[in-house]
Design an enzyme around this catalytic site. Structure first.
Site, PDB file in Angstrom:
ATOM      1  N   CYS A 114       0.818  -1.228   0.000  1.00 46.46           N
ATOM      2  CA  CYS A 114       0.000   0.000   0.000  1.00 46.46           C
ATOM      3  C   CYS A 114       0.845   1.269   0.000  1.00 46.46           C
ATOM      4  O   CYS A 114       0.351   2.353  -0.291  1.00 46.46           O
ATOM      5  CB  CYS A 114      -0.945   0.015   1.193  1.00 46.46           C
ATOM      6  SG  CYS A 114      -2.143  -1.311   1.129  1.00 46.46           S
ATOM      7  N   HIS A 250      -3.143   7.447   2.816  1.00 45.24           N
ATOM      8  CA  HIS A 250      -3.576   6.143   2.293  1.00 45.24           C
ATOM      9  C   HIS A 250      -4.990   5.870   2.795  1.00 45.24           C
ATOM     10  O   HIS A 250      -5.317   6.144   3.958  1.00 45.24           O
ATOM     11  CB  HIS A 250      -2.595   5.077   2.778  1.00 45.24           C
ATOM     12  CG  HIS A 250      -3.033   3.684   2.438  1.00 45.24           C
ATOM     13  ND1 HIS A 250      -3.470   3.341   1.186  1.00 45.24           N
ATOM     14  CD2 HIS A 250      -3.126   2.559   3.200  1.00 45.24           C
ATOM     15  CE1 HIS A 250      -3.801   2.061   1.185  1.00 45.24           C
ATOM     16  NE2 HIS A 250      -3.611   1.560   2.394  1.00 45.24           N
ATOM     17  N   ASN A 280     -10.024   0.444  -0.065  1.00 46.55           N
ATOM     18  CA  ASN A 280      -8.557   0.465  -0.063  1.00 46.55           C
ATOM     19  C   ASN A 280      -8.054  -0.068  -1.395  1.00 46.55           C
ATOM     20  O   ASN A 280      -8.178  -1.257  -1.670  1.00 46.55           O
ATOM     21  CB  ASN A 280      -8.060  -0.383   1.112  1.00 46.55           C
ATOM     22  CG  ASN A 280      -6.549  -0.397   1.232  1.00 46.55           C
ATOM     23  OD1 ASN A 280      -5.843   0.035   0.329  1.00 46.55           O
ATOM     24  ND2 ASN A 280      -6.052  -0.913   2.344  1.00 46.55           N
TER      25      ASN A 280
END
Ligand code: UT7
Length: 323
Positions: A114, A250, A280
Site C-alpha cells: 500500500c 492512504h 482500499n
C-alpha cells in the site's frame, strides 16, 4: 541539480461497483458494520479480463492529458503494484508500447504494497533531481479483487481496484520538497499474501494466493506509525501542521484517518477522503485521492500537500509536495 514538479494527475476506476449491500449477499456482514468500522460504502472491481496495465494505462493517459504531454515526452516510468499482469515483463514495460513511450527510456515496477506509490514517487524524484530523467510517469495500479478471499469477511469488504498516476517534470523550484521512506519486515505475518512464485506452483492452494490480515493489530500499528511519521516529516522540514493545506493519506479505513488526525491535531476538513467510494486500492489509493481533489478544485496550485501511506511489509512513507 533540479527539482521535480507534478505537472498532471490522473485516475481510473473500473466501471463495476460492488456496494456493501452486494457484499451482504456474499458473506456474513452488514452495510452497517462495514460503514461503522471502516467508513467504506462501495468499491470498484475490475471486469473479467481487465488487468492492472489496463487500469494503469487509463490513469496514465489522463495524467498525460492533464500535463499537456503525450507518451513520447516521457523518459521514466515507475509503477507501483502488488498485482501485476504478469511475473515479467514488468507492468511498466507493458505500458510503454500502449502509451507510445519511446524505446530507450527507463521503466520498472516497485513492490511496497500500500506504500508503493510513495516509494515510486521518491525514486522518480531522485532520478529527476540527479539528472537521470526529465519527465516521469509515476503510477500506482492494483487489481486487489484478484487476491481477495471472497469468503473471508474480515478482508474482502476492505479493498477495491483502481489506478492513479502523476506526471513529474524537472523544474527550477520544488515540487517535491521532501520524501521519507521506511520499512520493517519483522511484522510481515500481520498482513500478507503468503504464496509467491518462488515457493513453486505445487504450494499454491485456493487461498494461499490471497490476502490474510490481523486487522486489529495492523490498525494500531498504522495509527501509531503514521502519527510518528507525520510529526517527523514536519519537524525535519521545519513546518507546522498549520502550513500544510491538505493531508492526502492512504485510504485503508476512515477510522485510521480520523484517529491519525486527532493524534496529530490536524482538522479532518483538510484531509482528503475517498475510502467511502474507493475502499482500499493499495498502491493506487494516494494518487487516486490526489487526483480526485485536484479535479474537484479542492487542491490548488501552490498549496502544500502531505502525502502518506502505510502498508504490508510493513512499509511506510511520506512526501511533502508543493503542488
Ligand atoms: O492497507 C494496509 C493497511 N490495512 C489496514 O490499515 C487495515 C487495518 N485494520 C482495520 O481497518 C480494522 O481493524 C478492520 C476494519 C479490519 C476491522 O475492524 P476492527 O474494529 O479492528 O474489528 P475486529 O477485527 O476487532 O473485529 C470485531 C468483530 C469480530 O467479531 P467478534 O470476535 O467481536 O465476535 C469480527 O469477527 O467484527 C467481526 N467482523 C465482522 N463482522 C461483520 C470482522 N469482519 C466483519 C465483517 N462484517 N466484514
Amino acid at each position: 541539480m533540479s527539482f521535480s514538479r507534478i505537472r498532471g494527475t490522473g485516475g481510473y476506476l473500473p466501471e463495476r461497483i460492488i456496494t456493501n449491500h452486494d457484499l451482504e449477499r456474499m458473506v456474513d456482514t452488514s452495510d452497517q458494520w462495514i460503514r461503522e468500522r471502516t467508513g467504506i460504502s462501495e468499491r470498484h472491481i475490475a471486469a473479467e479480463g481487465e488487468l492492472c496495465s489496463d487500469l494503469a494505462a487509463a490513469a496514465a493517459r489522463r495524467a498525460l492529458t492533464a500535463a499537456a504531454f503525450t507518451g513520447r515526452d516521457i523518459d521514466l516510468v515507475v509503477l507501483a503494484t502488488s498485482t501485476p499482469d504478469q511475473i515479467f515483463p514488468s507492468t511498466a514495460c507493458l505500458l510503454q508500447e500502449r502509451l507510445d513511450i519511446p524505446r530507450n527510456v527507463i521503466a520498472f515496477d516497485i513492490a511496497a504494497a500500500c506504500c508503493g506509490f510513495i516509494y515510486a514517487l521518491d525514486v522518480a524524484d531522485r532520478f529527476i533531481r540527479t539528472g537521470g530523467a526529465r519527465r516521469a510517469l509515476v503510477i500506482g495500479a492494483e487489481t486487489f479483487s484478484r487476491i481477495l478471499n471472497w469468503q473471508d469477511r474480515a478482508t474482502c469488504v476492505l479493498f477495491g481496484d483502481g489506478a492513479g498516476a502523476v506526471v513529474l517534470e524537472a523544474a527550477e523550484e520544488p515540487g517535491v520538497l521532501a520524501t521519507r521512506l521506511h520499512a520493517d519486515g519483522r511484522q510481515a505475518a500481520l498482513l500478507n499474501v503468503p504464496w509467491g512464485v518462488s515457493q513453486g506452483y505445487d504450494r499454491l492452494t485456493d487461498n494461499s494466493g490471497k490476502i490474510t490480515m490481523r486487522g486489529n493489530e495492523v490498525f494500531k500499528v498504522a495509527v501509531r506509525t503514521m502519527g510518528r511519521l507525520v510529526n517527523e516529516t514536519l519537524q525535519a522540514n521545519n513546518l507546522s501542521r498549520e502550513e500544510v493545506d491538505w493531508l492526502v493519506p492512504h485510504q485503508a479505513n476512515i477510522r485510521i484517518m480520523t484517529a491519525l488526525a486527532r493524534k496529530i491535531g490536524f482538522p479532518m476538513e483538510r484531509v482528503i477522503v475517498t475510502a467511502d467510494r474507493h475502499a482500499n486500492t493499495s498502491a493506487a489509493s494516494v494518487p487516486l485521492a490526489l487526483d480526485v481533489a485536484v479535479r474537484d478544485g479542492r487542491i490548488q496550485r501552490g498549496q502544500l500537500l502531505l502525502l502518506e501511506a502505510f502498508g504490508a511489509g510493513f512499509t511506510w512513507g511520506s512526501a511533502l509536495v508543493r503542488y
